[in-house]
Design a protein around this motif. Sequence first.
Motif, PDB file in Angstrom:
ATOM      1  N   LEU A  38       0.786  -1.224   0.000  1.00 52.06           N
ATOM      2  CA  LEU A  38       0.000   0.000   0.000  1.00 52.06           C
ATOM      3  C   LEU A  38       0.822   1.280   0.000  1.00 52.06           C
ATOM      4  O   LEU A  38       0.288   2.354  -0.262  1.00 52.06           O
ATOM      5  N   LEU A  39       2.104   1.197   0.323  1.00 51.17           N
ATOM      6  CA  LEU A  39       2.947   2.390   0.429  1.00 51.17           C
ATOM      7  C   LEU A  39       3.634   2.687  -0.899  1.00 51.17           C
ATOM      8  O   LEU A  39       4.074   1.768  -1.594  1.00 51.17           O
ATOM      9  N   ASP A  40       3.734   3.969  -1.237  1.00 42.84           N
ATOM     10  CA  ASP A  40       4.345   4.361  -2.508  1.00 42.84           C
ATOM     11  C   ASP A  40       5.766   4.882  -2.378  1.00 42.84           C
ATOM     12  O   ASP A  40       6.566   4.729  -3.292  1.00 42.84           O
ATOM     13  N   ARG A  41       6.095   5.515  -1.256  1.00 45.22           N
ATOM     14  CA  ARG A  41       7.417   6.127  -1.148  1.00 45.22           C
ATOM     15  C   ARG A  41       7.865   6.195   0.306  1.00 45.22           C
ATOM     16  O   ARG A  41       7.100   6.568   1.180  1.00 45.22           O
ATOM     17  N   LEU A  42       9.118   5.811   0.512  1.00 48.04           N
ATOM     18  CA  LEU A  42       9.783   6.042   1.789  1.00 48.04           C
ATOM     19  C   LEU A  42      10.347   7.449   1.736  1.00 48.04           C
ATOM     20  O   LEU A  42      11.154   7.764   0.860  1.00 48.04           O
ATOM     21  N   GLN A  43       9.913   8.296   2.657  1.00 49.95           N
ATOM     22  CA  GLN A  43      10.384   9.690   2.679  1.00 49.95           C
ATOM     23  C   GLN A  43      11.598   9.861   3.584  1.00 49.95           C
ATOM     24  O   GLN A  43      12.535  10.566   3.230  1.00 49.95           O
ATOM     25  N   ALA A  44      11.551   9.256   4.773  1.00 51.80           N
ATOM     26  CA  ALA A  44      12.643   9.402   5.738  1.00 51.80           C
ATOM     27  C   ALA A  44      12.547   8.286   6.765  1.00 51.80           C
ATOM     28  O   ALA A  44      11.467   7.761   7.025  1.00 51.80           O
ATOM     29  N   TRP A  45      13.687   7.950   7.354  1.00 51.30           N
ATOM     30  CA  TRP A  45      13.702   6.968   8.429  1.00 51.30           C
ATOM     31  C   TRP A  45      15.006   7.063   9.195  1.00 51.30           C
ATOM     32  O   TRP A  45      15.997   7.597   8.695  1.00 51.30           O
ATOM     33  N   ASP A  46      14.979   6.592  10.419  1.00 49.95           N
ATOM     34  CA  ASP A  46      16.180   6.405  11.220  1.00 49.95           C
ATOM     35  C   ASP A  46      15.930   5.194  12.111  1.00 49.95           C
ATOM     36  O   ASP A  46      14.942   4.486  11.919  1.00 49.95           O
ATOM     37  N   ALA A  47      16.784   4.945  13.072  1.00 49.70           N
ATOM     38  CA  ALA A  47      16.654   3.750  13.906  1.00 49.70           C
ATOM     39  C   ALA A  47      15.360   3.730  14.720  1.00 49.70           C
ATOM     40  O   ALA A  47      14.910   2.670  15.137  1.00 49.70           O
TER      41      ALA A  47
END
Length: 154
Positions: free
Chosen positions: A24-33
């Motif tokens: 269902l998700l189209d784009r990872l925008q940001a992430w960290d631990a």
Amino acid sequence: MTTPLTLDRDGIARRIPHSGSMCLLDRLQAWDADAIHCTTHSHTQVDNPLRTASGLMAPNLIEYAAQAMALHGGLLAPEGAEPSAGFLASARNVRFAVERFDDIAGDLQVHARRLSGDARQVLYEFAVNDGEGRSLAEGRAVVVLNTPLASLTE
């Protein structure tokens, strides 16, 4: 939140157990631990697998958040690891601001923050907002990892 990479839908599908239209998700925008932020417009797709005759009902927003949690776990896993088996064990303190969300214009903003966890389970808080920052759903969820269902009933 920082991110060493961004991912499109295909990259996300390689890191979660969901594929095809169920991703269902189209784009990872940001992430960290500790946290992840994804966007999607899959709620506007006529063939969305969660759609009913009444549209996309608010409780399905939990699935969007759960996929962000699964992606977060996949990003934290060693490079090249297969998507980990896991399931949503509980959702608590969930609040919905809408009855349905297929009529929301623009992208959904899906956020999840890991609060605690170990090799067996993880506690996340989540929020799903519209493109203007209006809350659609928020709550907490426990995800059980790599645990055969039989061992939970013993």
